[in-house]
Design a protein around this motif. Sequence first.
Motif, PDB file in Angstrom:
ATOM      1  N   VAL A   1     -53.954  94.894 -14.213  1.00 27.18           N
ATOM      2  CA  VAL A   1     -53.635  93.669 -13.508  1.00 27.18           C
ATOM      3  C   VAL A   1     -54.429  93.592 -12.206  1.00 27.18           C
ATOM      4  N   ALA A   2     -54.451  94.692 -11.469  1.00 28.60           N
ATOM      5  CA  ALA A   2     -55.189  94.693 -10.202  1.00 28.60           C
ATOM      6  C   ALA A   2     -56.655  94.367 -10.443  1.00 28.60           C
ATOM      7  N   LYS A   3     -57.257  94.984 -11.443  1.00 27.94           N
ATOM      8  CA  LYS A   3     -58.671  94.754 -11.748  1.00 27.94           C
ATOM      9  C   LYS A   3     -58.898  93.310 -12.177  1.00 27.94           C
ATOM     10  N   ASP A   4     -58.032  92.771 -13.050  1.00 30.35           N
ATOM     11  CA  ASP A   4     -58.181  91.396 -13.523  1.00 30.35           C
ATOM     12  C   ASP A   4     -58.062  90.381 -12.391  1.00 30.35           C
ATOM     13  N   LEU A   5     -57.228  90.667 -11.405  1.00 26.00           N
ATOM     14  CA  LEU A   5     -57.036  89.747 -10.280  1.00 26.00           C
ATOM     15  C   LEU A   5     -58.024  90.005  -9.139  1.00 26.00           C
ATOM     16  N   GLY A   6     -58.785  91.084  -9.242  1.00 24.24           N
ATOM     17  CA  GLY A   6     -59.731  91.418  -8.183  1.00 24.24           C
ATOM     18  C   GLY A   6     -59.046  91.935  -6.939  1.00 24.24           C
ATOM     19  N   LEU A   7     -57.935  92.631  -7.102  1.00 22.56           N
ATOM     20  CA  LEU A   7     -57.184  93.177  -5.970  1.00 22.56           C
ATOM     21  C   LEU A   7     -57.348  94.687  -5.900  1.00 22.56           C
ATOM     22  N   GLN A   8     -57.317  95.213  -4.684  1.00 23.49           N
ATOM     23  CA  GLN A   8     -57.301  96.657  -4.484  1.00 23.49           C
ATOM     24  C   GLN A   8     -55.856  97.143  -4.646  1.00 23.49           C
ATOM     25  N   LEU A   9     -55.698  98.426  -4.945  1.00 20.71           N
ATOM     26  CA  LEU A   9     -54.354  98.963  -5.163  1.00 20.71           C
ATOM     27  C   LEU A   9     -53.440  98.780  -3.955  1.00 20.71           C
ATOM     28  N   LEU A  10     -53.974  98.913  -2.755  1.00 21.60           N
ATOM     29  CA  LEU A  10     -53.154  98.714  -1.558  1.00 21.60           C
ATOM     30  C   LEU A  10     -52.642  97.277  -1.466  1.00 21.60           C
ATOM     31  N   GLU A  11     -53.426  96.332  -1.952  1.00 22.98           N
ATOM     32  CA  GLU A  11     -53.007  94.929  -1.927  1.00 22.98           C
ATOM     33  C   GLU A  11     -51.842  94.687  -2.883  1.00 22.98           C
ATOM     34  N   ILE A  12     -51.797  95.406  -3.990  1.00 26.60           N
ATOM     35  CA  ILE A  12     -50.698  95.250  -4.951  1.00 26.60           C
ATOM     36  C   ILE A  12     -49.369  95.529  -4.265  1.00 26.60           C
ATOM     37  N   ARG A  13     -49.338  96.571  -3.467  1.00 27.80           N
ATOM     38  CA  ARG A  13     -48.088  96.942  -2.779  1.00 27.80           C
ATOM     39  C   ARG A  13     -47.722  95.937  -1.686  1.00 27.80           C
ATOM     40  N   GLY A  14     -48.713  95.448  -0.966  1.00 35.31           N
ATOM     41  CA  GLY A  14     -48.449  94.587   0.183  1.00 35.31           C
ATOM     42  C   GLY A  14     -48.342  93.102  -0.120  1.00 35.31           C
ATOM     43  N   ARG A  15     -48.702  92.665  -1.323  1.00 35.01           N
ATOM     44  CA  ARG A  15     -48.740  91.236  -1.636  1.00 35.01           C
ATOM     45  C   ARG A  15     -47.511  90.729  -2.373  1.00 35.01           C
ATOM     46  N   GLY A  16     -46.531  91.561  -2.608  1.00 38.17           N
ATOM     47  CA  GLY A  16     -45.333  91.100  -3.301  1.00 38.17           C
ATOM     48  C   GLY A  16     -45.604  90.740  -4.749  1.00 38.17           C
ATOM     49  N   VAL A  17     -46.387  91.556  -5.452  1.00 35.98           N
ATOM     50  CA  VAL A  17     -46.674  91.315  -6.864  1.00 35.98           C
ATOM     51  C   VAL A  17     -45.428  91.632  -7.666  1.00 35.98           C
ATOM     52  N   ARG A  18     -45.021  90.681  -8.515  1.00 43.21           N
ATOM     53  CA  ARG A  18     -43.836  90.912  -9.341  1.00 43.21           C
ATOM     54  C   ARG A  18     -43.967  90.202 -10.676  1.00 43.21           C
ATOM     55  N   ILE A  19     -43.217  90.696 -11.628  1.00 45.58           N
ATOM     56  CA  ILE A  19     -43.184  90.146 -12.974  1.00 45.58           C
ATOM     57  C   ILE A  19     -41.885  89.368 -13.125  1.00 45.58           C
ATOM     58  N   VAL A  20     -41.977  88.150 -13.663  1.00 43.23           N
ATOM     59  CA  VAL A  20     -40.801  87.323 -13.895  1.00 43.23           C
ATOM     60  C   VAL A  20     -40.688  87.085 -15.398  1.00 43.23           C
ATOM     61  N   GLU A  21     -39.522  87.397 -15.952  1.00 41.47           N
ATOM     62  CA  GLU A  21     -39.281  87.208 -17.377  1.00 41.47           C
ATOM     63  C   GLU A  21     -37.985  86.437 -17.579  1.00 41.47           C
ATOM     64  N   ARG A  22     -37.896  85.769 -18.720  1.00 41.87           N
ATOM     65  CA  ARG A  22     -36.639  85.104 -19.070  1.00 41.87           C
ATOM     66  C   ARG A  22     -35.641  86.156 -19.521  1.00 41.87           C
ATOM     67  N   GLY A  23     -34.376  85.915 -19.263  1.00 48.04           N
ATOM     68  CA  GLY A  23     -33.352  86.864 -19.685  1.00 48.04           C
ATOM     69  C   GLY A  23     -33.064  87.893 -18.612  1.00 48.04           C
ATOM     70  N   ARG A  24     -32.154  88.771 -18.916  1.00 45.85           N
ATOM     71  CA  ARG A  24     -31.707  89.763 -17.946  1.00 45.85           C
ATOM     72  C   ARG A  24     -32.549  91.033 -17.935  1.00 45.85           C
ATOM     73  N   THR A  25     -33.192  91.343 -19.038  1.00 45.98           N
ATOM     74  CA  THR A  25     -33.932  92.590 -19.144  1.00 45.98           C
ATOM     75  C   THR A  25     -35.376  92.416 -18.692  1.00 45.98           C
ATOM     76  N   GLN A  26     -35.814  93.284 -17.790  1.00 52.62           N
ATOM     77  CA  GLN A  26     -37.200  93.312 -17.347  1.00 52.62           C
ATOM     78  C   GLN A  26     -37.937  94.314 -18.235  1.00 52.62           C
TER      79      GLN A  26
END
Length: 67
Positions: A1-26
């Motif tokens: 994901v980081a590579k596809d978005l062109g983000l550095q690993l440190l940016e992943i932690r600081g940018r509020g990256v999250r996954i949203v799914e339907r339903g209760r289970t992530q």
Amino acid sequence: VAKDLGLQLLEIRGRGVRIVERGRTQYFAVHEKTGHLVTAERIDREQLCRLVEKCVLRCELIVEGEM
């Protein structure tokens, strides 16, 4: 994901990256150390898609801040 978005690993932690799914289970998460999309929960195809030939799990990736 980081590579596809062109983000550095440190940016992943600081940018509020999250996954949203339907339903209760992530089922997916972004691994903080590698930036890879990983399974966060065991996926039981028989339970989710019993009568469906093609089983698809949809999710959205949200990145806070400007890209």
